[in-house]
Every structure is written in C-alpha cells, then in structure tokens.
Write a protein that holds these residues in place. Structure first.
Motif, PDB file in Angstrom:
ATOM      1  N   LEU A 200      -0.176  14.495  22.323  1.00  0.00           N
ATOM      2  CA  LEU A 200       0.539  14.177  23.493  1.00  0.00           C
ATOM      3  C   LEU A 200      -0.408  13.598  24.684  1.00  0.00           C
ATOM      4  CD1 LEU A 200       2.834  17.146  23.372  1.00  0.00           C
ATOM      5  CD2 LEU A 200       3.496  14.993  23.092  1.00  0.00           C
ATOM      6  N   GLU A 201       0.117  12.870  25.545  1.00  0.00           N
ATOM      7  CA  GLU A 201      -0.492  12.553  26.833  1.00  0.00           C
ATOM      8  C   GLU A 201      -0.469  13.552  27.615  1.00  0.00           C
ATOM      9  OE1 GLU A 201      -1.867   9.546  27.199  1.00  0.00           O
ATOM     10  OE2 GLU A 201      -0.929   8.387  25.654  1.00  0.00           O
ATOM     11  N   GLU A 202      -1.635  13.746  28.429  1.00  0.00           N
ATOM     12  CA  GLU A 202      -1.786  14.923  29.213  1.00  0.00           C
ATOM     13  C   GLU A 202      -1.351  14.317  30.875  1.00  0.00           C
ATOM     14  OE1 GLU A 202      -2.619  17.926  28.595  1.00  0.00           O
ATOM     15  OE2 GLU A 202      -2.896  17.614  26.516  1.00  0.00           O
ATOM     16  N   LEU A 203       0.065  14.315  30.625  1.00  0.00           N
ATOM     17  CA  LEU A 203       0.739  13.489  31.882  1.00  0.00           C
ATOM     18  C   LEU A 203       1.815  14.617  32.659  1.00  0.00           C
ATOM     19  CD1 LEU A 203       0.896   9.887  31.260  1.00  0.00           C
ATOM     20  CD2 LEU A 203      -0.682  10.822  32.871  1.00  0.00           C
ATOM     21  N   ASP A 204       1.925  15.818  32.051  1.00  0.00           N
ATOM     22  CA  ASP A 204       2.858  16.802  32.409  1.00  0.00           C
ATOM     23  C   ASP A 204       4.342  16.445  32.210  1.00  0.00           C
ATOM     24  OD1 ASP A 204       0.793  18.534  33.203  1.00  0.00           O
ATOM     25  OD2 ASP A 204       0.579  17.488  35.202  1.00  0.00           O
ATOM     26  N   VAL A 205       4.596  15.342  31.319  1.00  0.00           N
ATOM     27  CA  VAL A 205       5.913  14.990  31.020  1.00  0.00           C
ATOM     28  C   VAL A 205       5.978  14.664  29.625  1.00  0.00           C
ATOM     29  CG1 VAL A 205       6.780  14.322  33.108  1.00  0.00           C
ATOM     30  CG2 VAL A 205       5.180  12.644  31.949  1.00  0.00           C
ATOM     31  N   ASN A 206       6.703  15.628  28.902  1.00  0.00           N
ATOM     32  CA  ASN A 206       6.504  15.538  27.346  1.00  0.00           C
ATOM     33  C   ASN A 206       7.714  14.880  26.933  1.00  0.00           C
ATOM     34  OD1 ASN A 206       3.762  16.554  26.997  1.00  0.00           O
ATOM     35  ND2 ASN A 206       4.550  18.532  26.935  1.00  0.00           N
ATOM     36  N   PRO A 207       7.637  14.329  25.703  1.00  0.00           N
ATOM     37  CA  PRO A 207       9.088  13.775  25.009  1.00  0.00           C
ATOM     38  C   PRO A 207       9.969  14.524  24.774  1.00  0.00           C
ATOM     39  CG  PRO A 207       7.264  13.424  23.709  1.00  0.00           C
ATOM     40  CD  PRO A 207       6.683  13.995  24.659  1.00  0.00           C
ATOM     41  N   HIS A 208      11.281  14.379  24.785  1.00  0.00           N
ATOM     42  CA  HIS A 208      12.368  15.613  24.221  1.00  0.00           C
ATOM     43  C   HIS A 208      11.975  15.760  22.783  1.00  0.00           C
ATOM     44  CE1 HIS A 208      14.224  13.977  28.170  1.00  0.00           C
ATOM     45  NE2 HIS A 208      14.459  15.371  28.097  1.00  0.00           N
ATOM     46  N   HIS A 209      11.913  14.516  22.000  1.00  0.00           N
ATOM     47  CA  HIS A 209      11.795  14.580  20.555  1.00  0.00           C
ATOM     48  C   HIS A 209      10.498  13.564  20.234  1.00  0.00           C
ATOM     49  CE1 HIS A 209      15.643  16.440  20.592  1.00  0.00           C
ATOM     50  NE2 HIS A 209      16.051  15.682  21.312  1.00  0.00           N
ATOM     51  N   ILE A 210       9.912  14.145  19.176  1.00  0.00           N
ATOM     52  CA  ILE A 210       8.829  13.458  18.490  1.00  0.00           C
ATOM     53  C   ILE A 210       9.173  13.187  17.012  1.00  0.00           C
ATOM     54  CG2 ILE A 210       6.376  13.424  17.948  1.00  0.00           C
ATOM     55  CD1 ILE A 210       5.950  15.280  20.015  1.00  0.00           C
ATOM     56  N   TYR A 211       9.121  11.842  16.745  1.00  0.00           N
ATOM     57  CA  TYR A 211       9.506  11.337  15.315  1.00  0.00           C
ATOM     58  C   TYR A 211       8.377  10.530  14.584  1.00  0.00           C
ATOM     59  CZ  TYR A 211      14.329  12.570  16.606  1.00  0.00           C
ATOM     60  OH  TYR A 211      15.222  13.259  17.203  1.00  0.00           O
ATOM     61  N   SER A 212       7.970  10.735  13.338  1.00  0.00           N
ATOM     62  CA  SER A 212       6.982   9.947  12.758  1.00  0.00           C
ATOM     63  C   SER A 212       7.276   8.372  12.609  1.00  0.00           C
ATOM     64  CB  SER A 212       6.716  10.347  11.333  1.00  0.00           C
ATOM     65  OG  SER A 212       7.828  10.329  10.754  1.00  0.00           O
ATOM     66  N   ASP A 213       8.708   8.059  12.680  1.00  0.00           N
ATOM     67  CA  ASP A 213       9.006   6.711  12.467  1.00  0.00           C
ATOM     68  C   ASP A 213      10.752   6.789  12.854  1.00  0.00           C
ATOM     69  OD1 ASP A 213      11.088   6.980  10.236  1.00  0.00           O
ATOM     70  OD2 ASP A 213       9.192   7.143   9.003  1.00  0.00           O
ATOM     71  N   LEU A 214      11.326   5.631  13.024  1.00  0.00           N
ATOM     72  CA  LEU A 214      12.425   5.330  13.508  1.00  0.00           C
ATOM     73  C   LEU A 214      13.639   6.064  12.723  1.00  0.00           C
ATOM     74  CD1 LEU A 214      12.597   1.808  15.229  1.00  0.00           C
ATOM     75  CD2 LEU A 214      12.960   4.071  16.307  1.00  0.00           C
ATOM     76  N   SER A 215      13.383   6.223  11.275  1.00  0.00           N
ATOM     77  CA  SER A 215      14.495   6.620  10.550  1.00  0.00           C
ATOM     78  C   SER A 215      15.062   8.019  11.112  1.00  0.00           C
ATOM     79  CB  SER A 215      14.033   6.819   9.184  1.00  0.00           C
ATOM     80  OG  SER A 215      12.832   7.838   9.300  1.00  0.00           O
ATOM     81  N   HIS A 216      13.974   8.742  11.694  1.00  0.00           N
ATOM     82  CA  HIS A 216      14.572  10.034  11.978  1.00  0.00           C
ATOM     83  C   HIS A 216      15.752   9.970  13.147  1.00  0.00           C
ATOM     84  CE1 HIS A 216      11.609  12.199   9.513  1.00  0.00           C
ATOM     85  NE2 HIS A 216      10.861  11.104   9.959  1.00  0.00           N
ATOM     86  N   ILE A 217      15.715   8.922  13.740  1.00  0.00           N
ATOM     87  CA  ILE A 217      16.774   8.742  14.985  1.00  0.00           C
ATOM     88  C   ILE A 217      18.446   8.919  14.587  1.00  0.00           C
ATOM     89  CG2 ILE A 217      17.833   6.957  16.566  1.00  0.00           C
ATOM     90  CD1 ILE A 217      15.014   8.295  17.286  1.00  0.00           C
ATOM     91  N   LEU A 218      18.325   8.803  13.086  1.00  0.00           N
ATOM     92  CA  LEU A 218      19.745   8.714  12.520  1.00  0.00           C
ATOM     93  C   LEU A 218      20.252  10.023  12.655  1.00  0.00           C
ATOM     94  CD1 LEU A 218      19.164   6.522   9.400  1.00  0.00           C
ATOM     95  CD2 LEU A 218      20.418   5.712  11.657  1.00  0.00           C
ATOM     96  N   GLU A 219      19.598  11.002  12.726  1.00  0.00           N
ATOM     97  CA  GLU A 219      20.189  12.452  13.068  1.00  0.00           C
ATOM     98  C   GLU A 219      21.024  12.220  14.386  1.00  0.00           C
ATOM     99  OE1 GLU A 219      16.942  14.934  15.495  1.00  0.00           O
ATOM    100  OE2 GLU A 219      16.497  14.778  13.233  1.00  0.00           O
TER     101      GLU A 219
END
Length: 222
Positions: A200-219
């Motif tokens: 993760l970037e050390e910018l104090d703003v983390n993503p809501h979700h982390i996926y390894s590729d776009l296929s997980h967006i289908l959830e």
C-alpha cells in the motif's frame, strides 16, 4: 454494496491495457533493449506528468510520452531517429489488453461504464477504438479537457461533473496506487487492481477494496 454504485469508472494505462506491451516493438527497433526501455519510459512518463502539474506547465500526455521516450533513449545511450521514435509512439496506440478485460466489461455492459485517464484524446481514442471496446463505454473522460492531471482533486472533479453523479456513487478502479489514493481522497469508492502485488502507498488514504485483477469486480454485479 452494489446498490449505491451507479457508475464503474476505469483508469486506462496499467488497468485495462498493459503499458509494458510496448516491449516487443522496442525489442524489434532497438536490438533487444525492450525491457529496459519500457520500464524507464513508463517511469519518466508518470514523473513528467507529475512534475509538469507541480510546475504549472501543462502539456499533453502525448507530448509527455514522446519527451519521456527521448529521455529514456538518451539515458540508455541508445542511438535513435525520429522514424523509430514515431513507430514506438504509435505502439502506444496498440497496447495489449489484460486477458480478463473484455469478458469483465461485457458482463458489466448493463451498467454505466466510463474510462477516466491522464491520456490525451489523440492517444486515448485510437487505443480504445483499436481494442474494440468503444461501444462498451458510456463516457471517455480525459484530463486533457481541463488540463489537470490525476491525482489532483480538480481532475477527479472533472470526472464527477461529466458523470453527473455523487462521489460515493462512483466505483473507481486503477492499477496505480497513487491514482487510487487520489480518488479515495476525493471521495470516490475505490478498488485497487494490484496486479503486481505491491505494498500500500503510505499516503494515509487506503483503497476500499484490493483485487489482483479486474475479474473480481464482478462481485459487484447484482
């Protein structure tokens, strides 16, 4: 979690398209130096866009791409000419899609889909047309329209205005950690497509979700 999302918005370079697929053309033109060229070229391309934004000296992403290529060739002590450089620039309009992209976008086609990119339209439009993705997107959004590069708040504001939605109604996806940090900071829902398994970037703003590729967006599909 899908009910509040009204638009799926995708970054382009590194998220839908593999920027390092220019390696093959670079190998052909510069005697097997494709890996070195593709890596440094991308690094300088991003660096120059950030620096120009900070300096208040905006230039189009196509010009930045050319400038960063020239720097790369000088740095690597590679003799070149304008014809070879143009062939490699043209290769940026024919980048390879990541394997899952078309299937994912097709399954999302009943949703509102957009791309939001630092790419200027002279690079972005040919790339998307060539890949046969254009018909899947409702909006093609370029920061060149307002001359403010991501991750400035103004750039995300332009996307928001173009889509006519509330911030929390947008799910923004990017493979670039800095882009996700900027989007989350602005107020978008975010999904980091962490293809390289980076920290993760050390910018104090983390993503809501982390996926390894776009296929997980289908959830997110109802």
């Amino acid at each position: 979690m899908t009910a509040s999302v009204k638009a799926f918005v995708f970054d382009v370079y590194g998220t839908l398209f593999d920027v390092y697929s220019v390696k093959e053309k670079a190998d052909e033109l510069y005697n097997g130096k494709g890996y070195e060229i593709s890596m440094l070229w991308r690094q300088k391309q991003l660096e120059y866009s950030f620096l120009r934004q900070l300096m208040g000296k905006y230039d189009t992403f196509s010009n930045i791409t050319r400038d960063s290529l020239r720097y790369t060739l000088y740095y690597l002590n590679i003799q070149s000419d304008s014809e070879k450089e143009q062939l490699l620039i043209d290769a940026y309009k024919h980048l390879s899609l990541f394997p899952e992209v078309k299937d994912v976008l097709t399954q999302l086609k009943h949703k509102k889909l957009a791309v939001f990119s630092n790419g200027s339209r002279d690079m972005l439009d040919p790339l998307i047309e060539y890949s046969s993705l254009r018909q899947l997107f409702d909006k093609i959004i370029s920061v060149d329209d307002i001359k403010q590069y991501k991750p400035t708040p103004a750039s995300y504001g332009h996307a928001l205005h173009t889509l006519g939605l509330e911030r929390e109604e947008i799910l923004f996806m990017s493979s670039n950690g800095w882009d996700i940090s900027g989007a989350r900071n602005f107020g978008f829902k975010t999904a980091w497509i962490n293809r390289k398994k980076l920290p993760l970037e050390e910018l104090d703003v983390n993503p809501h979700h982390i996926y390894s590729d776009l296929s997980h967006i289908l959830e997110w599909v109802n």
